[in-house]
Structures are given as structure tokens and as C-alpha cells.
Design a protein around this motif. Structure first.
Motif, mmCIF file in Angstrom:
data_model
loop_
_atom_site.group_PDB
_atom_site.id
_atom_site.type_symbol
_atom_site.label_atom_id
_atom_site.label_comp_id
_atom_site.label_asym_id
_atom_site.label_seq_id
_atom_site.Cartn_x
_atom_site.Cartn_y
_atom_site.Cartn_z
ATOM 1 N N VAL A 103 95.557 86.666 116.941
ATOM 2 C CA VAL A 103 96.186 85.344 116.871
ATOM 3 C C VAL A 103 95.870 84.535 118.124
ATOM 4 N N PHE A 104 95.775 85.198 119.275
ATOM 5 C CA PHE A 104 95.436 84.489 120.509
ATOM 6 C C PHE A 104 94.056 83.839 120.386
ATOM 7 N N PHE A 105 93.084 84.584 119.883
ATOM 8 C CA PHE A 105 91.733 84.030 119.766
ATOM 9 C C PHE A 105 91.672 82.932 118.706
ATOM 10 N N ILE A 106 92.459 83.075 117.645
ATOM 11 C CA ILE A 106 92.541 82.009 116.639
ATOM 12 C C ILE A 106 93.121 80.745 117.269
ATOM 13 N N THR A 107 94.168 80.928 118.060
ATOM 14 C CA THR A 107 94.786 79.793 118.752
ATOM 15 C C THR A 107 93.806 79.149 119.717
ATOM 16 N N ALA A 108 93.087 79.972 120.487
ATOM 17 C CA ALA A 108 92.133 79.447 121.466
ATOM 18 C C ALA A 108 91.033 78.639 120.789
ATOM 19 N N ALA A 109 90.513 79.163 119.667
ATOM 20 C CA ALA A 109 89.452 78.452 118.947
ATOM 21 C C ALA A 109 89.971 77.143 118.370
ATOM 22 N N SER A 110 91.171 77.183 117.792
ATOM 23 C CA SER A 110 91.761 75.973 117.214
ATOM 24 C C SER A 110 92.058 74.942 118.288
ATOM 25 N N PHE A 111 92.621 75.406 119.397
ATOM 26 C CA PHE A 111 92.945 74.506 120.503
ATOM 27 C C PHE A 111 91.679 73.853 121.044
ATOM 28 N N PHE B 48 101.930 70.642 116.966
ATOM 29 C CA PHE B 48 101.262 70.937 118.236
ATOM 30 C C PHE B 48 99.752 70.801 118.133
ATOM 31 N N ALA B 49 99.216 70.932 116.930
ATOM 32 C CA ALA B 49 97.798 70.635 116.727
ATOM 33 C C ALA B 49 97.544 69.152 116.956
ATOM 34 N N GLY B 50 98.389 68.309 116.364
ATOM 35 C CA GLY B 50 98.256 66.868 116.559
ATOM 36 C C GLY B 50 98.479 66.461 118.001
ATOM 37 N N LEU B 51 99.457 67.084 118.662
ATOM 38 C CA LEU B 51 99.731 66.765 120.060
ATOM 39 C C LEU B 51 98.565 67.158 120.965
ATOM 40 N N THR B 52 97.904 68.252 120.643
ATOM 41 C CA THR B 52 96.761 68.692 121.454
ATOM 42 C C THR B 52 95.661 67.642 121.452
ATOM 43 N N ALA B 53 95.321 67.135 120.269
ATOM 44 C CA ALA B 53 94.276 66.101 120.181
ATOM 45 C C ALA B 53 94.718 64.828 120.887
ATOM 46 N N TRP B 54 95.949 64.392 120.628
ATOM 47 C CA TRP B 54 96.438 63.143 121.221
ATOM 48 C C TRP B 54 96.570 63.255 122.736
ATOM 49 N N ASP B 55 97.142 64.356 123.216
ATOM 50 C CA ASP B 55 97.323 64.522 124.661
ATOM 51 C C ASP B 55 95.983 64.545 125.382
ATOM 52 N N THR B 56 94.979 65.167 124.772
ATOM 53 C CA THR B 56 93.653 65.180 125.396
ATOM 54 C C THR B 56 93.106 63.764 125.520
ATOM 55 N N GLN B 57 93.221 62.985 124.444
ATOM 56 C CA GLN B 57 92.761 61.604 124.498
ATOM 57 C C GLN B 57 93.561 60.800 125.528
ATOM 58 N N ARG B 58 94.865 60.995 125.546
ATOM 59 C CA ARG B 58 95.731 60.262 126.481
ATOM 60 C C ARG B 58 95.379 60.592 127.925
ATOM 61 N N LEU B 59 95.164 61.863 128.216
ATOM 62 C CA LEU B 59 94.813 62.263 129.579
ATOM 63 C C LEU B 59 93.469 61.683 129.991
ATOM 64 N N LYS B 60 92.537 61.631 129.054
ATOM 65 C CA LYS B 60 91.234 61.040 129.351
ATOM 66 C C LYS B 60 91.380 59.567 129.691
ATOM 67 N N LEU C 57 99.023 70.522 128.199
ATOM 68 C CA LEU C 57 98.147 71.261 127.292
ATOM 69 C C LEU C 57 98.540 72.735 127.219
ATOM 70 N N TYR C 58 99.000 73.286 128.326
ATOM 71 C CA TYR C 58 99.476 74.678 128.341
ATOM 72 C C TYR C 58 100.638 74.854 127.371
ATOM 73 N N LEU C 59 101.594 73.939 127.411
ATOM 74 C CA LEU C 59 102.747 74.027 126.519
ATOM 75 C C LEU C 59 102.331 73.889 125.058
ATOM 76 N N ASN C 60 101.383 72.998 124.782
ATOM 77 C CA ASN C 60 100.877 72.876 123.416
ATOM 78 C C ASN C 60 100.263 74.194 122.950
ATOM 79 N N PHE C 61 99.473 74.806 123.811
ATOM 80 C CA PHE C 61 98.805 76.067 123.469
ATOM 81 C C PHE C 61 99.829 77.165 123.220
ATOM 82 N N ILE C 62 100.774 77.330 124.137
ATOM 83 C CA ILE C 62 101.753 78.415 124.032
ATOM 84 C C ILE C 62 102.607 78.262 122.775
ATOM 85 N N ASN C 63 103.051 77.048 122.496
ATOM 86 C CA ASN C 63 103.874 76.828 121.312
ATOM 87 C C ASN C 63 103.086 77.084 120.026
#
Length: 257
Positions: free
Chosen positions: A138-146, A201-213, A237-243
């Protein structure tokens, strides 16, 4: 979602008060984003090492050959101390969120990595609940998805701010549903929370990355602020990943018997 050019003013951006070349801007932006991912990766490594270490200290092989708890394990997973272990990461998040501007970079860095260690201690119980192979899978699935979601957020020309606002609303809904389910103890509601949570958290990951950029322009002129903002971006991004990892593990993880 509308198309927009986020870097239209790149040669004049970053509050530097001077014109810079597009190449200089791109190099600075890459360095800033790389710093965010590096801090996040180090924090994940710290959390993982602490979680594994706590599991090794907290468990032993019982007389029947099955897993048994040591006094340390009983203290952090079954005694009233478990509530302090569970809530301590939240206290760190509040401290970082409200004090980061007044902290020195060194203090902020130490607090961030301290938070990662406490989070690792809080997560250590997953090694008791789930099989090790399942956790790794599951960790590797999460890492790939993130990674894919963050790359999408970084490269897309679509404005994800509308998606981000919707995800924030969903996050508040998840918190409320989670609090309600503490009392209801409904497996169906918990399943729904996990499914919706993964999407949020998938949606937040994409949005937060764009926002930080995009926010690089506002902080690039101040090196200290840039370093601090890099750490706070890593926290997000850490919190998005962990959740996302915890919810995917709850959905697909194989439990120990």
C-alpha cells in the motif's frame, strides 16, 4: 477549470525588484520545489524509521509463537498514554501552523522533523494491525499515486483552485463524519469515509502542488522566507501523503489474525 499561464510574468516575478531571465526563474523554481520534496521525503523516512523502531521495541514473540506486547508496547498502544501519542501530532501541526513565521528556520526545521518522529510513533500500531507485506504494498501504491498527482498539479495548465476549494469542503466533511463515527462505530460509514478521503487527498495533492508552485513568486525575493515556506509546503504534502496512505491501508490492507 480555465486554462491560464501561471508563469506569464516569470522574468519579472519573485518580488525581486529586478528583471531575471526565464532560465534563472525556472532554476529557482525547480530548486524551491525540490526543497519541498526533499524535506517531505526526509520526514517520511523519519516517520517510517520511528514507526518500525517502536514496533520492534513494543512487540515480542509470545509463548504460543504469536505476537505479544512488551511493557513499552502496552504503554503506547493500550494504556491511556495512547491518547497522548495519537493527539501529539495534531499539537505539532497547530504549533507549526500558527508559529512558523515567528520561528527561526533552524527551530522550524527541528520542529518539523520532531513532528515527523512523533507521527511515526503514532503510526507504529499499523505494524501490529496489518501484515508487513500489505503495508509495503500500500505504501508503494500511495507513493506512485502521489507522484502522479503531484506531477499533474505541477505541469497542468488548468486552474485547480476550484477543485481545491471543493476538496477543502470535503475535508471538513470528513472530519465531522469521523467525529460522528467515533460514537456510532459504523463500519459502513468508516468505509465511506476512507473512500471519499482517498479522493479528497488525491485532489488536495494536485491542488497543493500547483498552489505551492504559484506561491514561489511571492517568496523568492526573501531567502529566509523561501526556506520556511519550503518547509511548510513539505508539511502540507506530507500530510496529504500520510492521510492517503492510512485510508488506502484501511481499504486494502490485510490484517493480522
Amino acid at each position: 477549470m480555465a486554462d491560464f499561464d501561471r508563469n506569464a510574468y516569470a522574468p519579472y516575478a519573485a518580488g525581486m525588484g529586478r528583471t531575471i531571465s526565464a532560465a534563472q526563474y525556472d532554476q529557482g523554481l525547480r530548486s524551491y520545489m525540490l526543497g519541498i520534496y526533499n524535506h517531505m521525503s526526509i520526514a517520511l523516512a523519519i516517520s517510517g524509521l520511528v514507526a518500525i523502531g517502536a514496533f520492534m521495541l513494543g512487540t515480542t514473540t509470545g509463548a504460543n509463537g504469536r505476537l505479544a506486547l512488551t511493557p513499552f508496547g502496552a504503554a503506547i498502544w493500550t494504556s491511556p498514554l495512547k491518547w497522548a501519542v495519537m493527539l501529539a501530532p495534531l499539537a505539532f501541526v497547530f504549533l507549526l501552523s500558527f508559529r512558523w513565521e515567528r520561528m527561526s528556520f533552524g527551530a522550524l526545521l527541528g520542529t518539523f522533523y520532531g513532528f515527523a518522529a512523533i507521527m511515526g510513533l503514532s503510526l507504529s500500531s499499523i505494524f501490529v494491525i496489518y501484515k508487513l507485506g500489505s503495508i509495503a504494498q500500500v505504501f508503494f501504491i500511495t507513493a506512485a499515486s502521489f507522484g502522479a498527482l503531484s506531477l499533474f498539479g505541477y505541469t497542468t495548465k488548468k486552474d485547480l483552485s476550484g477543485v481545491g476549494k471543493f476538496m477543502i469542503m470535503g475535508l471538513f466533511g470528513l472530519v465531522i463524519a469521523g467525529l460522528v463515527n467515533i460514537f456510532m462505530q459504523s463500519s459502513a460509514l468508516q468505509f465511506a469515509i476512507n473512500v471519499i478521503g482517498v479522493l479528497v487527498f488525491a485532489g488536495l495533492t494536485a491542488w497543493d502542488t500547483q498552489r505551492l508552485k504559484e506561491e514561489y513568486d511571492a517568496v523568492a525575493g526573501d531567502q529566509v522566507l523561501l526556506q520556511k515556506w519550503s518547509l511548510m509546503g513539505a508539511l502540507t504534502l506530507y500530510l496529504n501523503f500520510i492521510n492517503m496512505f492510512q485510508m488506502l491501508l484501511s481499504l486494502f490492507g490485510n490484517r493480522n489474525e
